[in-house]
Every structure is written in C-alpha cells, then in structure tokens.
Design a protein around this motif. Structure first.
Motif, mmCIF file in Angstrom:
data_model
loop_
_atom_site.group_PDB
_atom_site.id
_atom_site.type_symbol
_atom_site.label_atom_id
_atom_site.label_comp_id
_atom_site.label_asym_id
_atom_site.label_seq_id
_atom_site.Cartn_x
_atom_site.Cartn_y
_atom_site.Cartn_z
ATOM 1 N N GLY A 103 7.345 -12.288 4.078
ATOM 2 C CA GLY A 103 7.274 -11.205 4.895
ATOM 3 C C GLY A 103 6.175 -10.371 5.233
ATOM 4 O O GLY A 103 6.260 -9.684 6.094
ATOM 5 N N GLN A 104 5.164 -10.440 4.415
ATOM 6 C CA GLN A 104 3.959 -9.447 4.509
ATOM 7 C C GLN A 104 3.348 -9.960 5.417
ATOM 8 O O GLN A 104 2.891 -11.460 5.799
ATOM 9 C CB GLN A 104 3.321 -9.782 3.156
ATOM 10 C CG GLN A 104 1.967 -8.728 3.216
ATOM 11 C CD GLN A 104 1.188 -8.652 2.026
ATOM 12 O OE1 GLN A 104 0.799 -9.875 1.335
ATOM 13 N NE2 GLN A 104 0.472 -7.522 1.615
ATOM 14 N N ASN A 105 2.797 -9.273 6.484
ATOM 15 C CA ASN A 105 2.152 -9.740 7.456
ATOM 16 C C ASN A 105 0.616 -9.657 7.343
ATOM 17 O O ASN A 105 0.120 -9.165 6.186
ATOM 18 C CB ASN A 105 2.376 -8.565 8.931
ATOM 19 C CG ASN A 105 2.228 -7.370 8.462
ATOM 20 O OD1 ASN A 105 1.134 -6.964 7.946
ATOM 21 N ND2 ASN A 105 2.974 -6.486 9.047
ATOM 22 N N TRP A 110 4.580 -4.597 5.935
ATOM 23 C CA TRP A 110 5.753 -5.385 6.010
ATOM 24 C C TRP A 110 6.497 -4.759 7.061
ATOM 25 O O TRP A 110 6.321 -3.424 7.456
ATOM 26 C CB TRP A 110 6.835 -5.142 4.892
ATOM 27 C CG TRP A 110 6.531 -6.337 3.565
ATOM 28 C CD1 TRP A 110 7.239 -7.423 3.493
ATOM 29 C CD2 TRP A 110 5.568 -6.231 2.622
ATOM 30 N NE1 TRP A 110 6.772 -7.953 2.435
ATOM 31 C CE2 TRP A 110 5.712 -7.064 1.859
ATOM 32 C CE3 TRP A 110 4.388 -5.205 2.450
ATOM 33 C CZ2 TRP A 110 4.850 -7.190 0.785
ATOM 34 C CZ3 TRP A 110 3.880 -5.382 1.224
ATOM 35 C CH2 TRP A 110 3.992 -6.620 0.640
ATOM 36 N N GLY A 111 7.205 -5.269 8.070
ATOM 37 C CA GLY A 111 8.370 -4.818 8.826
ATOM 38 C C GLY A 111 9.614 -4.870 8.521
ATOM 39 O O GLY A 111 9.916 -5.099 7.155
ATOM 40 N N TYR A 112 10.447 -4.830 9.369
ATOM 41 C CA TYR A 112 12.005 -5.057 8.911
ATOM 42 C C TYR A 112 12.684 -6.177 8.412
ATOM 43 O O TYR A 112 13.559 -6.433 7.675
ATOM 44 C CB TYR A 112 12.702 -4.526 9.830
ATOM 45 C CG TYR A 112 12.582 -2.802 10.035
ATOM 46 C CD1 TYR A 112 13.307 -2.038 9.455
ATOM 47 C CD2 TYR A 112 11.783 -2.562 11.226
ATOM 48 C CE1 TYR A 112 13.136 -0.971 9.615
ATOM 49 C CE2 TYR A 112 11.657 -1.145 11.221
ATOM 50 C CZ TYR A 112 12.502 -0.069 10.398
ATOM 51 O OH TYR A 112 12.335 1.217 10.811
ATOM 52 N N ARG A 130 1.273 -15.823 7.720
ATOM 53 C CA ARG A 130 1.624 -14.549 8.009
ATOM 54 C C ARG A 130 1.694 -14.373 9.385
ATOM 55 O O ARG A 130 0.767 -14.836 10.178
ATOM 56 C CB ARG A 130 0.691 -13.647 7.466
ATOM 57 C CG ARG A 130 0.294 -14.025 6.159
ATOM 58 C CD ARG A 130 0.455 -12.743 5.071
ATOM 59 N NE ARG A 130 0.535 -13.098 3.739
ATOM 60 C CZ ARG A 130 1.202 -13.364 2.651
ATOM 61 N NH1 ARG A 130 2.247 -13.255 3.102
ATOM 62 N NH2 ARG A 130 1.085 -13.664 1.466
ATOM 63 N N GLU A 131 2.651 -13.465 9.953
ATOM 64 C CA GLU A 131 2.704 -13.018 11.243
ATOM 65 C C GLU A 131 1.819 -11.848 11.509
ATOM 66 O O GLU A 131 1.118 -11.244 10.802
ATOM 67 C CB GLU A 131 4.083 -12.095 11.465
ATOM 68 C CG GLU A 131 5.375 -13.470 11.301
ATOM 69 C CD GLU A 131 6.657 -12.795 11.861
ATOM 70 O OE1 GLU A 131 6.638 -11.580 12.703
ATOM 71 O OE2 GLU A 131 7.596 -13.341 11.735
ATOM 72 N N LYS A 132 1.452 -11.642 12.789
ATOM 73 C CA LYS A 132 0.343 -10.678 13.084
ATOM 74 C C LYS A 132 1.122 -9.233 12.978
ATOM 75 O O LYS A 132 2.355 -8.989 12.893
ATOM 76 C CB LYS A 132 -0.098 -10.956 14.541
ATOM 77 C CG LYS A 132 -0.869 -11.920 14.831
ATOM 78 C CD LYS A 132 -1.259 -12.059 16.326
ATOM 79 C CE LYS A 132 -2.176 -13.390 16.475
ATOM 80 N NZ LYS A 132 -3.067 -13.864 15.445
ATOM 81 N N GLY A 133 0.227 -8.224 12.993
ATOM 82 C CA GLY A 133 0.714 -6.917 12.929
ATOM 83 C C GLY A 133 0.299 -6.192 11.517
ATOM 84 O O GLY A 133 -0.323 -6.703 10.814
ATOM 85 N N LEU A 134 0.919 -4.896 11.521
ATOM 86 C CA LEU A 134 0.645 -4.041 10.400
ATOM 87 C C LEU A 134 1.753 -3.577 9.642
ATOM 88 O O LEU A 134 1.887 -3.295 8.428
ATOM 89 C CB LEU A 134 -0.194 -2.779 10.766
ATOM 90 C CG LEU A 134 -1.777 -2.968 11.416
ATOM 91 C CD1 LEU A 134 -1.836 -1.432 11.931
ATOM 92 C CD2 LEU A 134 -2.420 -3.444 10.218
#
Length: 181
Positions: A103-105, A110-112, A130-134
């Motif tokens: 789940g770490q981006n 992490w997001g929700y 990993r997904e994009k984002g902060l």
C-alpha cells in the motif's frame, strides 16, 4: 492520583458498555479498526487478555483481519494481534504487513487503501509496484506503526522506511512542520 485512577476506571467501564455483542465497537466504515483500537485501549489500561470484553474484541478483529484493506484497519489489526501475542496469528500479521508494504505509494506514504495481497510478496519486497502519489500523513503514520510492529514477525521494512524518511525530509515546511498531505 485518585482522580486519575477514577477517570481511568470510568473510561474502561464506558468502553465496555459500548461494545456490541459480537465483540465489535461501532464506527461506520471502520468497525474493525475501532474495535482493535478500543481493545488495545482496554489492554493498555490493565484489563487482562482473559477479560471477556478483550477476548471478544480480539476474536472479532482476528475474524475480520483477512478482509481488511483500509490502511488504518490493517495497521490497527497488526498492533492488536501482536499485542495479544498468540503465535497462531503470526501468518495473519505477516499477510497484513505485506498489505501495508504493497500500500505504500511511490512518494513513500500511504493513502486509505492497501491491496489485498498475501505474504508471498515478502520474499521480493522490492518488486512491489507502487501507485503514484504521496498519500497523507495520517494514513502514513498508521502505515509506519503497522510495519514497525510487523517487522518483529519477519516483514522486511528497510526499503519502505528509507522511502518514508525521504518523504518526510523532502516534505518538511520552512517552519519545521508538515502539512496534512
């Protein structure tokens, strides 16, 4: 000291009075997480693991743990299962730790949500896409706490912690603080 003790006892009694018959506490969309948190609060305030309220809360979280994918709930489930310390929960803790890793981006936070993965990814944690984002700092603090505890169960967290450290170093404000996101 007597007032503090009276307040602590009153808090324990209140938490117990709010528990549902299935062992959970109700908080819409976060029932497993709030149940883990309330159960931890009881234990950390001296209520024994054998107490019916603690046992019912633990059993509820244990039953739900394989289905959780919300970062808060995944992390709090790890904390409670580890605190109870039943050796039979080791594989569940490792699976939840794997979800936190997945789940770490890309930005180190992490997001929700965490992907519903299993512990098989732990043998190759650097291959996780990993997904994009902060993410945000609230979810990220729970991700870090959950991984820190899961590391005691063989979840490799070094790379994840380097990434989260970079995130906080790079995101620090001029005044020394951090924004929510």
């Amino acid at each position: 000291p007597e007032e503090v003790e009276a307040s602590r006892v009153k808090g324990i009694e209140f938490l117990k009075s709010q528990q549902s018959t299935d062992g959970s506490w109700d908080f819409p969309n976060y029932t497993t997480g709030i149940t883990a948190l309330c159960t931890l609060a009881l234990v950390e305030n001296g209520v024994p693991l054998s107490d019916p309220a603690v046992d019912k809360g633990y059993r509820f979280v244990k039953k739900q743990a394989t289905d959780v994918d919300n970062t808060y709930e995944v992390a709090l489930s790890v904390l409670l299962l580890a605190r109870v310390g039943d050796r039979a929960d080791r594989s569940t803790i490792r699976t939840l730790g794997a979800r936190l890793l997945a789940g770490q981006n890309e930005g180190g936070g992490w997001g929700y949500r965490c992907p519903k993965t299993d512990a098989s990814i732990l043998s190759k944690p650097d291959s996780i896409k990993r997904e994009k984002g902060l993410g945000d700092n609230s979810c990220t603090q729970f991700g870090v706490l959950g991984l820190w505890v899961a590391s005691r169960y063989g979840v490799p967290i070094e790379s994840a912690m380097v990434s989260v450290a970079s995130r906080f170093l790079d995101g620090q404000n001029e005044d020394g603080g951090w924004s929510y996101t």
